[in-house]
Design a protein around this motif. Structure first.
Motif, PDB file in Angstrom:
ATOM      1  N   ARG A   1      39.535  12.400 -43.612  1.00 26.59           N
ATOM      2  CA  ARG A   1      40.514  11.840 -44.443  1.00 26.59           C
ATOM      3  C   ARG A   1      40.303  12.198 -45.961  1.00 26.59           C
ATOM      4  O   ARG A   1      39.011  11.944 -46.355  1.00 26.59           O
ATOM      5  CB  ARG A   1      40.666  10.440 -44.281  1.00 26.59           C
ATOM      6  CG  ARG A   1      42.072  10.084 -43.511  1.00 26.59           C
ATOM      7  CD  ARG A   1      42.099   8.549 -43.301  1.00 26.59           C
ATOM      8  NE  ARG A   1      40.903   7.931 -42.475  1.00 26.59           N
ATOM      9  CZ  ARG A   1      40.565   6.791 -43.051  1.00 26.59           C
ATOM     10  NH1 ARG A   1      41.164   6.335 -44.335  1.00 26.59           N
ATOM     11  NH2 ARG A   1      39.537   6.126 -42.580  1.00 26.59           N
TER      12      ARG A   1
ATOM     13  N   PHE B   1      45.198  16.751 -40.010  1.00 26.45           N
ATOM     14  CA  PHE B   1      45.628  15.524 -39.424  1.00 26.45           C
ATOM     15  C   PHE B   1      46.579  14.676 -40.332  1.00 26.45           C
ATOM     16  O   PHE B   1      47.564  14.415 -40.209  1.00 26.45           O
ATOM     17  CB  PHE B   1      44.653  14.555 -39.060  1.00 26.45           C
ATOM     18  CG  PHE B   1      43.802  15.036 -38.003  1.00 26.45           C
ATOM     19  CD1 PHE B   1      42.612  15.362 -38.200  1.00 26.45           C
ATOM     20  CD2 PHE B   1      44.369  14.829 -36.547  1.00 26.45           C
ATOM     21  CE1 PHE B   1      41.823  16.026 -37.368  1.00 26.45           C
ATOM     22  CE2 PHE B   1      43.346  15.519 -35.579  1.00 26.45           C
ATOM     23  CZ  PHE B   1      42.069  16.156 -36.002  1.00 26.45           C
ATOM     24  N   GLU B   2      46.111  14.786 -41.682  1.00 27.72           N
ATOM     25  CA  GLU B   2      47.048  14.061 -42.693  1.00 27.72           C
ATOM     26  C   GLU B   2      48.026  14.754 -43.282  1.00 27.72           C
ATOM     27  O   GLU B   2      48.042  15.909 -43.693  1.00 27.72           O
ATOM     28  CB  GLU B   2      45.996  13.815 -43.834  1.00 27.72           C
ATOM     29  CG  GLU B   2      44.990  12.679 -43.916  1.00 27.72           C
ATOM     30  CD  GLU B   2      44.161  12.529 -44.977  1.00 27.72           C
ATOM     31  OE1 GLU B   2      43.187  13.271 -45.322  1.00 27.72           O
ATOM     32  OE2 GLU B   2      44.683  11.681 -45.977  1.00 27.72           O
ATOM     33  N   PRO B   3      49.213  14.156 -43.151  1.00 30.14           N
ATOM     34  CA  PRO B   3      50.584  14.747 -43.601  1.00 30.14           C
ATOM     35  C   PRO B   3      50.569  14.843 -45.212  1.00 30.14           C
ATOM     36  O   PRO B   3      50.004  13.850 -45.990  1.00 30.14           O
ATOM     37  CB  PRO B   3      51.607  13.720 -43.326  1.00 30.14           C
ATOM     38  CG  PRO B   3      50.929  12.360 -43.090  1.00 30.14           C
ATOM     39  CD  PRO B   3      49.369  12.716 -42.543  1.00 30.14           C
TER      40      PRO B   3
END
Lengths: 354, 372, 257
Positions: free
Chosen positions: B210, B264-266
């Protein structure tokens, strides 16, 4: 001629009127020292000479070139974080003191009002609905204020005859409802991305402190802090009990409403910028009482300064002790709980401390 | 009901009994053959399989896409992880195997907890589940009478074995074994080349699980950590346990050469990282060595059947000289073998994220389409 | 100043369905000392709270022409207050909501403490004081606000004789200075020795108000306490006699419901 009965108890003498300003100046000096020490501490090795260069360059000293990395560390990482820790720490500490007066209970702390649960709900809701970082702050603040209004409405008073017990119960109810809401949001959130972010945010952290958050927190927390300070004498009367305070001519309902509104604003703003940080409002007032006495004239000032120092120290440990960024709420609990246990033992052993 | 005369009855018995006796061993052997299919999974359990597995449920990730690869289609896929549906839509697999989009994904939740009722409704012959995350997610499946094949996670090398096991389960042992062998050989080759990198020449790379809401990096025990070390680079976060949050200062203290972004992170792109003022003084940002992990049939950050290509890519971005093979050609070749699909140039650009990574250090030169 | 300073106009109060007070009427001039007598649970404290303005009566009203100071029976501060702070709180009524006491206020507080002869206690913690000392401090608190009418709830209740004497003599001095005192008490002797007026609050009968000589008859007191009460002559006492309860005497001839 009436004579005074001889003193049967031999308790140590208390402060006279309200504590000497000396303690306040001492705390102010300690705050400055703490800020400087915190600026020097961190995972990135910043030599004090580089720090001096950066600060001098800021003040416009001619001929000083601050190295880029050092300037970034100081301006964008450490300084906002320290400033936010100071403001939030001061706000939470004075809120705790106010709560302990209003609810006449040494265990009272800002979370009792249910505002932090409401703000937590607003924050995770914002996180779920939008990826923009502003959504968290706005959501937390909006729902924090909303839950404050809800508590007042439930307790049936806007300066009216709402009693303390009813307020506590209203705070419990509102807090419980929003805590359930937080669990619900966590249930439906995307487990890969949103849920871990929510869990981390809920544990409290100043890792994403920046100038924008300062601009949000300071204008809300500082005036509220000042409001509580101006109410210090009325709050002292309130700590005697509603009847007694009323008989002294203090507008009990209005004072309580104003004080709790200030506490609610401070709490909502704190949660909005750094998640849930507990134990500060509980521990710092008692620490100050223990170390410096409770004379009303300086007590709240001391509590404010001590709260700032306390949270700066805790946050510095959280960010610098290990490579892992320890959540602030976890640190305050880890330090606060044993400290409070110790305070409880002192309270039990020696009666109410000086 | 016909009445057999006593004589007829005697004759029937005379023929029937020996016939049964003669056939008995055959029947016994067939029975034994039906019960004989056993394989040992990655946690050492022995799994009893029916002779033919017609319906298989994949709770782990990327088992669903592996089944598509080994089996050549979604016919036998009876259930998958809800996150797999996301993978299918975002990656090429959904377009290569449209039938897979209709596979039910309610058999488990995204944290791998099985929904037993949905599982039973899918009537699987075999369920694939993690074996190293506690018995609580395995026991309910076994208790429902379903065979469970458990896998382990933590290193890309384990994925080769997944191919082998899935091949055995689906009765395609030959294909599974071959894919696994090619997988293992590719990884061994990469590891050998990684070991040959001189110590002074090892770049440091950090993978971000992240980055936008908090900084979470891959430390010890994660597959990304072992991948970084396998290709001969260093992971400064390797001393931290698992996926850990850090703060900006720690990142600046490490000052890694390369930043690797997750899938995963937009909105997480190298451009977004370059624009973050707090990271501006990092060496990796100044030299624009910020790369987003590609997304093929499956995300390339966690282990999957495409890990050989993913590791070649990783080796390429971490090596100052660039990739050692033509990744685009390798993609075309492998996809034909894995999925029976011919990749077009725009599809390859999409997989390698030429659009997002194009601004990063020499990316277009190394991985872009050849002109002329 | 002539004329009444405290007038109770047909005051009644109830808690739920239970009537606690009914038909309380009296009028007090300046420099009066009124003792309110009655056994427990007859609403003495309630009446005092109503007179102080802390409780709103269900019926009737109170008229007070001067500033009231209320001295409760006990104060339980939840925070560690010093004595001088407790006295200072008496000025809270004169300060605006956001105000804090000034040096003048502090001087007045010390003066009030000195008036009740408790000046030496100024720096002590309120919680560390004895019962008698606390009463003195609370009286100083009432005085510092400039009260001319003091309402005291059982000020002598838990005190030994010496401290009772101290408190009651102080109250007497204050009436000589023109203050009006209203206090509740269990002990009829306090009324006989110090009071100029008495309010009896018997069960099931309207309250009786008047000078002690008129009101405190043996019959009235026996009715009030439901125990035979007899006068005993004692020269040297202000009225020449005191009253004693005949606790060991067999049942009172007029049993109450």
């Amino acid at each position: 001629m009436a004579t005074v009965a001889p003193a049967v108890t031999h308790a140590p003498p208390a402060q006279g009127l309200g504590g000497s300003p000396r303690a306040g100046w001492g705390l102010l000096a300690l705050l400055l020292v703490t800020i400087v020490a915190a600026l020097c501490a961190g995972r990135y090795a910043l030599p004090p000479s580089a720090l001096v260069d950066v600060l001098l360059a800021d003040l416009g000293w001619p001929g000083i070139e601050a190295p880029d990395a050092a300037a970034r560390i100081v301006h964008q990482v450490r300084l906002p974080r320290i400033a936010l820790a100071a403001i939030v720490g001061a706000g939470l500490a004075i809120s705790g003191a106010a709560m302990q007066s209003v609810f006449r209970n040494p265990l009272a702390e800002p979370q009792l009002l249910g505002v932090s649960s409401g703000a937590a709900f607003g924050g995770v809701l914002g996180m779920m609905l939008s990826a923009h970082p502003a959504a968290i702050v706005l959501g937390a603040f909006a729902f924090g204020l909303g839950s404050l209004a809800l508590v007042f409405w439930l307790a049936g008073g806007r300066g009216g005859m709402s009693t303390s017990i009813v307020l506590v119960l209203a705070g419990l109810v509102v807090g419980a409802v929003f805590a359930a809401g937080v669990s619900l949001v966590k249930l439906v959130a995307d487990p890969q991305n949103q849920l871990p972010a929510m869990v981390f945010w809920l544990m409290g952290s100043l890792a994403s402190a920046d100038a924008a958050k300062l601009w949000i927190a300071a204008p809300v927390i500082l005036p509220s802090l000042y409001l509580v300070y101006r109410l210090r004498f009325a709050l002292l009367a309130l700590s005697l009990g509603d009847e007694d305070a009323r008989s002294l001519g203090v507008p009990v309902g209005r004072t309580r409403a104003l004080a709790l509104a200030a506490v609610g604003l401070i709490t909502a703003a704190s949660v909005a910028v750094c998640g849930i940080v507990g134990w500060v409002g509980l521990v710092v007032p008692h620490l100050v009482r223990l170390a410096l006495g409770a004379g009303h004239r300086m007590f709240l000032v001391n509590v404010t300064l001590a709260g700032a120092i306390y949270l700066i120290v805790v946050d510095t440990i959280a960010r610098a002790a290990t490579p892992v960024e320890i959540p602030l709420g976890v640190m305050t609990a880890l330090l606060g709980a044993p400290m409070f246990a110790y305070l409880l033992r002192r309270l039990r052993a020696g009666g109410i401390e000086r | 009901m016909t009445r057999l005369t006593p004589a007829a009855r005697r004759r029937a018995l005379a023929i029937g009994l020996p016939a049964c006796a003669a056939l008995a061993p055959l029947a016994g052997r067939a029975h034994a053959a039906a019960a004989a299919r056993r394989i040992t999974d990655q946690t050492g359990r022995t799994v009893e399989l029916p002779p033919v597995v017609r319906r298989i449920v994949a709770i782990t990730i990327p088992a669903a896409s592996m089944i598509l690869c080994v089996d050549g289609g979604a016919e036998r896929l009876a259930g998958m992880n809800p996150a797999s549906r996301d993978d299918l839509t975002a990656g090429l697999l959904g377009r290569m195997f449209p039938a897979a989009m209709r596979v039910p994904s309610d058999v488990a939740s995204e944290n791998f907890a099985p929904n037993v009722e949905a599982l039973l409704a899918a009537r699987p012959d075999l369920v694939v589940q993690w074996g190293d995350r506690g018995d609580a997610i395995v026991r309910p499946i076994a208790a429902a009478g379903l065979p469970v094949l458990t896998l382990r996670y933590g290193d890309s090398a384990l994925a080769g074995d997944w191919l082998r096991l899935i091949g055995q389960a689906l009765g395609k042992a030959e294909r599974g074994d071959r894919l696994a062998r090619e997988f293992d050989e590719a990884l061994a080759d990469i590891a050998r080349q990684g070991r040959a990198v001189p110590d002074a020449g090892r770049p440091s790379a950090v993978y971000f699980q992240r980055l936008r809401s908090a900084l979470v990096v891959a430390g010890q025990g994660t597959s990304m950590d072992s991948d970084i070390r396998r290709i001969g680079a260093r992971n400064p976060a390797g001393t931290l346990p698992g996926f850990t949050p850090i703060n900006v200062e720690q990142l600046m203290a490490w000052n890694p050469d390369i930043l690797l972004l997750n899938n995963f992170e937009p909105g997480l792109t190298p451009a977004a990282v370059q624009a973050d003022s707090r990271l501006a003084s990092l060496r990796a940002v100044r030299e624009r060595r910020v790369y987003a992990f590609p997304r093929g049939g499956f995300r390339w950050d966690p282990p999957s059947q495409e890990s050989p290509l993913a590791l070649r890519w990783l080796q390429g971005v971490c090596d100052p000289a660039g990739p050692r093979l033509d990744l685009r050609a390798a993609l075309v070749d492998r996809y034909r073998d894995w999925y029976g699909h011919s990749l077009s140039e725009p599809e390859i650009d999409g997989i390698l994220k030429i659009a997002d990574n194009g601004g990063s250090h020499r990316y277009a030169e190394w991985f872009g389409a050849r002109r002329g | 100043m002539s004329g009444p300073v405290l007038v109770a106009d047909d005051i009644g109060h109830r808690f739920g369905a239970h009537t606690v007070l009914a038909g309380v009427r009296f009028s007090l001039d300046a420099a009066s000392f009124c003792a309110i007598l009655g056994p427990n649970g007859r609403g003495k404290s309630t009446l005092l709270k109503i007179l102080a303005g802390v409780l709103a009566p269900a019926h009737g009203r109170v008229r007070c022409m001067q500033r009231i100071g209320w001295v409760p029976q006990a104060v339980q501060p939840s925070l560690p207050l010093s004595v001088i702070e407790m006295v200072l709180l008496g000025r809270a009524g004169q300060l605006p909501m956001f105000g804090a006491p000034s040096r003048d206020d502090a001087r007045a507080a010390h003066a009030a403490l000195a008036r009740v002869e408790a000046g030496a206690l100024a720096g002590r913690l309120f919680d560390s004081l004895s019962g008698g000392e606390r009463q003195l401090v609370l009286m100083a608190r009432a005085l510092v606000g400039g009260a001319r009418v003091l309402l005291l709830d059982e000020p002598a209740a838990a005190l030994d004789w010496h401290n009772q004497a101290v408190i009651l003599r102080l109250l007497s001095d204050l009436t000589r200075e023109g203050l009006t005192i209203v206090m509740t008490t269990h002990a009829p002797q306090h009324a006989l020795d110090f009071a100029s007026h008495v309010l009896l609050m018997p069960q099931g009968a309207p309250p009786v108000f008047g000078p002690p000589d008129d009101v405190m008859t043996d019959a009235a007191l026996s009715d009030l306490y439901r125990v035979p009460v007899r006068r005993v002559a004692q020269p040297g006492l202000p009225r020449g006699f005191t009253v004693v309860p005949m606790l060991a005497h067999p049942a009172h001839p007029h049993p109450s419901p």
